[in-house]
Design a protein around this motif. Structure first.
Motif, short mmCIF file in Angstrom:
data_model
loop_
_atom_site.label_atom_id
_atom_site.label_comp_id
_atom_site.label_asym_id
_atom_site.label_seq_id
_atom_site.Cartn_x
_atom_site.Cartn_y
_atom_site.Cartn_z
N GLN A 78 44.98 41.94 -50.10
CA GLN A 78 45.21 40.81 -50.97
C GLN A 78 45.12 41.27 -52.43
O GLN A 78 44.87 42.43 -52.72
N LEU A 79 45.33 40.29 -53.34
CA LEU A 79 45.41 40.62 -54.76
C LEU A 79 44.24 40.05 -55.54
O LEU A 79 43.70 39.01 -55.20
N ASN A 80 43.89 40.77 -56.59
CA ASN A 80 43.01 40.26 -57.63
C ASN A 80 43.86 40.01 -58.88
O ASN A 80 44.93 40.61 -59.05
N TYR A 81 43.36 39.15 -59.76
CA TYR A 81 43.94 39.01 -61.09
C TYR A 81 42.96 39.58 -62.10
O TYR A 81 41.79 39.20 -62.11
N THR A 489 42.93 36.30 -54.78
CA THR A 489 43.67 35.16 -55.35
C THR A 489 44.67 34.56 -54.37
O THR A 489 45.54 33.81 -54.77
N ASN A 493 47.73 31.76 -54.92
CA ASN A 493 49.12 32.03 -54.57
C ASN A 493 49.64 31.08 -53.49
O ASN A 493 50.85 31.02 -53.25
N PRO A 500 51.11 35.62 -62.85
CA PRO A 500 50.91 36.70 -63.82
C PRO A 500 52.13 36.94 -64.69
O PRO A 500 52.01 37.07 -65.92
N GLU A 511 47.13 40.73 -65.04
CA GLU A 511 47.74 41.71 -64.15
C GLU A 511 47.26 41.47 -62.73
O GLU A 511 46.07 41.21 -62.50
N ALA A 512 48.17 41.53 -61.77
CA ALA A 512 47.82 41.44 -60.36
C ALA A 512 47.60 42.84 -59.82
O ALA A 512 48.44 43.73 -60.00
N THR A 513 46.43 43.07 -59.20
CA THR A 513 46.10 44.39 -58.67
C THR A 513 45.59 44.25 -57.25
O THR A 513 45.01 43.23 -56.88
#
Length: 520
Positions: A78-81, A489, A493, A500, A511-513
Motif C-alpha cells: 500500500q501507499l503512504n503520503y 492511505t 484512495n 497527490p 508524494e505517494a511512496t
C-alpha cells in the motif's frame, strides 16, 4: 526518501485495535468467536480493540492468522503520503465526479440486461473493489482507452457462487447488491459489508425496507443469507425507518423491477439518490418525487436498455478541497462545485467569517445538477455561536461534518461538533491532536475543538480506518509546518482520485511512496 530523525511513529495500540475490530467485523466474527479461536477471553479482545493493551509481535501475528488478514502494515504494497506542509495553495482545482453516485449506478447496473456506460468514472479504490466483484460474478467491465469511461455488460446468468468475497468485504457498498440481486435468484448469499470503521452501523433499516419487496435476510457466519418471495400485489407503501442514502437506494433498486407501484416515504433526496433515479428513469422506470422525501416508483418486470450515464459532481470532494484552502490560509478556487448540496455548509462558514466568492451557476453534464465555482480567501475565523451538526439533505451533509473539525481548529474560540449519526467517527478525529489541534472528546458523539491551532508535523501517523477522518489528517498535514507521513492511505484512495498529483498542481508538496520506503 529520508525523514527527520525527530519524527516519531504513531502506530499506536488504538490504531492497531481499530484495524483488528474492522477486520473482525468484515469476517463476520463476534468478539467471543475470535476469543475462542485465540483461546483467550472476550474481555481480552475487547481491551485489544479499545487500544487498552500493548501487543507483542507474536500476538499480532496470531491475530492476523485467525483473521486471515495482514495486520502489519509495512510491506503490504500500500501507499503512504509524504507531505511537506506549511505551504500556501493557489490556482484552480476541479471537483471530480461523485464516488457515491458512481457506486449507486454500478450496483444498479445489475438490474439491466443491456449495456451501461458510466462516463468520467472516478478511479478510486471503492470503484476498483466493486468492479472486481462484478467481474467475478460474470459482468464484463471494460474501460475505454483513456480509462475514464466504464462499460458494464451483464452475462445471461450471474455466477453468484463465484463472487470475490475478499473484494466484497472491503466495501460497504456490497450491501447495495441486495436490492438488485433479489431479481436474479430466489436465494443467494452476500458477504458482510466492510468499508469504513465508524462504529456500530446496523443494516436493519435495509432489511426492513426490502421485506416489503419480498426479500428476507438472515445474518450468520459472515454472510447475509437471502430468500426471495413474491411481494404483495397492488400498491405497496412503506416508510423507511432511517432516512439513509444507501437504504433509499436499496429500496429504489428493489422497487424498480417489481411490477406495480411502490411508494417509499422518508426517502433520502440526496445527490447520489438523484443520480440513481436519473439512471433508472433512463432505463424506463417511471419515478415521481425525485429530490423529495416521497418517491413513487412504477416498477417494470424486465429492463434491457443500453444507457450512457453522466453522474453528478461530488459535494464531499468539493468541501474537502475548500477545507484545504481554508486551513492553509490560501486563495483557492474550487470549480464545478455542486452548490445545491453545499448551501448549509457555506452558510456556516460565512457565519464563521470566511471570505469567499460564489460564481454564477451553470448546469452539470448530467443536465440537472447546479454547479458553481467557489473561491476562498485567507480569513480570520471565529467559532460559531451554536454547535455544528449534520442533518439529512438539505441539511449539512453527514460526510462533510468531519471537515468542520479541521476548520474549527483554525478558528478563534471553542466549537462543539456533534456527530449524532456514528458512534466511533468522532474518536478518529482525535488524531488531529497529533498535528497540534486541541480537541477533546466529550462523549462518543461530541467533540470540543479549541483554536486557533499552530499546526506542526514532523511525525508519522497511521490513517484511521475511516475515509473522512483520514482525509482530515491529510488536510491538517497540508497546513502543518514540517514533514508529515500518513501511513496506509488506502482508506483515502477509496474515495479520492489522484490526490497527490492534483494537490501538487495547486502548490502542495505531497508524494505517494510505498510502505517499504516510508518505514525505512
Amino acid at each position: 526518501m529520508r525523514y527527520p530523525e525527530a519524527m516519531t511513529s504513531d502506530i499506536s495500540p488504538e490504531s492497531i485495535g481499530a484495524l483488528i475490530r474492522e477486520t473482525r467485523r468484515q469476517r463476520g466474527l463476534t468478539q467471543a468467536q475470535l476469543a475462542q479461536m485465540l483461546k483467550t477471553s472476550q474481555s481480552a479482545i475487547g481491551r485489544i480493540e479499545a487500544g487498552n493493551q500493548n501487543l507483542s509481535l507474536e500476538t499480532i501475528n496470531r491475530l492476523a492468522a485467525a483473521l486471515s488478514a495482514s495486520l502489519l502494515l509495512a510491506g503490504t504494497g500500500q501507499l503512504n503520503y509524504v507531505i511537506e506542509g506549511g505551504r500556501p495553495l493557489e490556482g484552480r482545482i476541479e471537483t471530480r465526479l461523485s464516488k457515491n453516485g458512481a457506486v449507486a449506478v454500478l450496483c444498479a447496473s445489475l438490474l439491466n440486461r443491456g449495456r451501461t456506460t458510466l462516463r468520467g468514472v472516478p478511479q478510486i479504490e471503492e470503484v476498483n473493489r466493486l468492479t472486481e466483484v462484478l467481474t467475478s460474478i460474470g459482468v464484463a467491465c471494460e474501460w475505454d482507452d483513456s480509462h475514464t469511461d466504464l462499460t458494464l455488460t451483464p452475462p445471461e446468468r450471474l455466477s453468484l457462487s463465484q463472487m470475490d468475497r475478499t473484494a466484497a468485504r472491503r466495501t460497504r457498498s456490497i450491501l447495495m447488491f441486495l436490492g438488485p440481486l433479489l431479481h436474479h435468484q430466489s436465494s443467494f448469499i452476500v458477504p458482510y459489508a466492510g468499508g469504513c470503521d465508524l462504529g456500530t452501523r446496523t443494516v436493519e433499516p435495509h432489511l426492513q425496507a426490502l421485506r416489503h419487496l419480498g426479500l428476507s435476510v438472515v445474518t450468520r457466519q459472515g454472510f447475509y443469507h437471502c430468500e426471495v418471495a413474491p411481494p404483495s400485489a397492488g400498491c405497496r407503501q412503506f416508510a423507511l425507518t432511517e432516512r439513509g442514502d444507501t437504504v433509499t437506494e436499496n429500496a429504489l433498486m428493489a422497487a424498480a423491477r417489481t411490477p406495480g407501484t411502490t411508494v417509499i416515504r422518508n426517502a433520502s433526496p440526496n445527490y447520489m439518490v438523484q443520480d440513481l433515479c436519473a439512471y433508472l428513469v433512463q432505463l424506463g422506470v417511471a419515478i415521481e418525487g425525485i429530490g423529495t422525501t416521497t418517491l413513487t416508483v412504477h416498477g417494470v418486470a424486465d429492463i434491457c436498455a443500453d444507457a450512457v450515464v453522466d453522474i453528478s459532481e461530488d459535494p464531499i470532494e468539493a468541501m474537502s478541497l475548500l477545507t484545504a484552502g481554508i486551513v492553509t490560509g490560501s486563495e483557492l478556487t474550487v470549480t464545478r462545485a455542486p452548490i445545491e448540496f453545499l448551501e448549509i455548509e457555506l452558510a456556516v462558514l460565512e457565519s464563521m467569517g470566511l471570505d469567499f466568492d460564489l460564481g454564477e451557476e451553470y448546469c452539470a453534464r448530467n443536465g440537472f445538477t447546479r454547479l458553481a465555482d467557489l473561491t476562498v480567501r485567507p480569513s480570520v475565523l471565529r467559532a460559531p455561536a451554536d454547535k455544528i451538526h449534520p442533518m439529512p439533505f438539505p441539511g449539512l451533509n453527514i460526510d462533510n461534518l468531519p471537515f468542520f473539525a479541521v476548520i474549527a481548529a483554525a478558528a478563534e474560540g471553542t466549537t462543539t461538533i456533534f456527530d449524532w449519526v456514528y458512534d466511533n467517527r468522532a474518536t478518529h478525529l482525535l488524531e488531529l491532536n497529533k498535528l497540534g489541534a486541541n480537541i477533546k472528546l466529550l462523549d462518543p458523539h461530541r467533540l470540543m475543538v479549541t483554536g486557533p491551532t499552530h499546526w506542526h508535523g514532523d511525525r508519522q501517523i497511521i490513517c484511521p480506518p475511516a475515509l473522512r477522518p483520514a482525509m482530515c489528517l491529510l488536510l491538517a498535514a497540508l497546513a502543518a509546518e514540517g514533514t508529515t507521513v500518513l501511513r496506509d492511505t488506502y482508506v483515502i484512495n477509496r474515495g479520492y482520485e489522484g490526490l497527490p498529483e492534483r494537490l501538487s498542481q495547486i502548490g502542495a508538496k505531497i508524494e505517494a511512496t510505498p510502505f517499504e520506503t516510508a518505514s525505512a
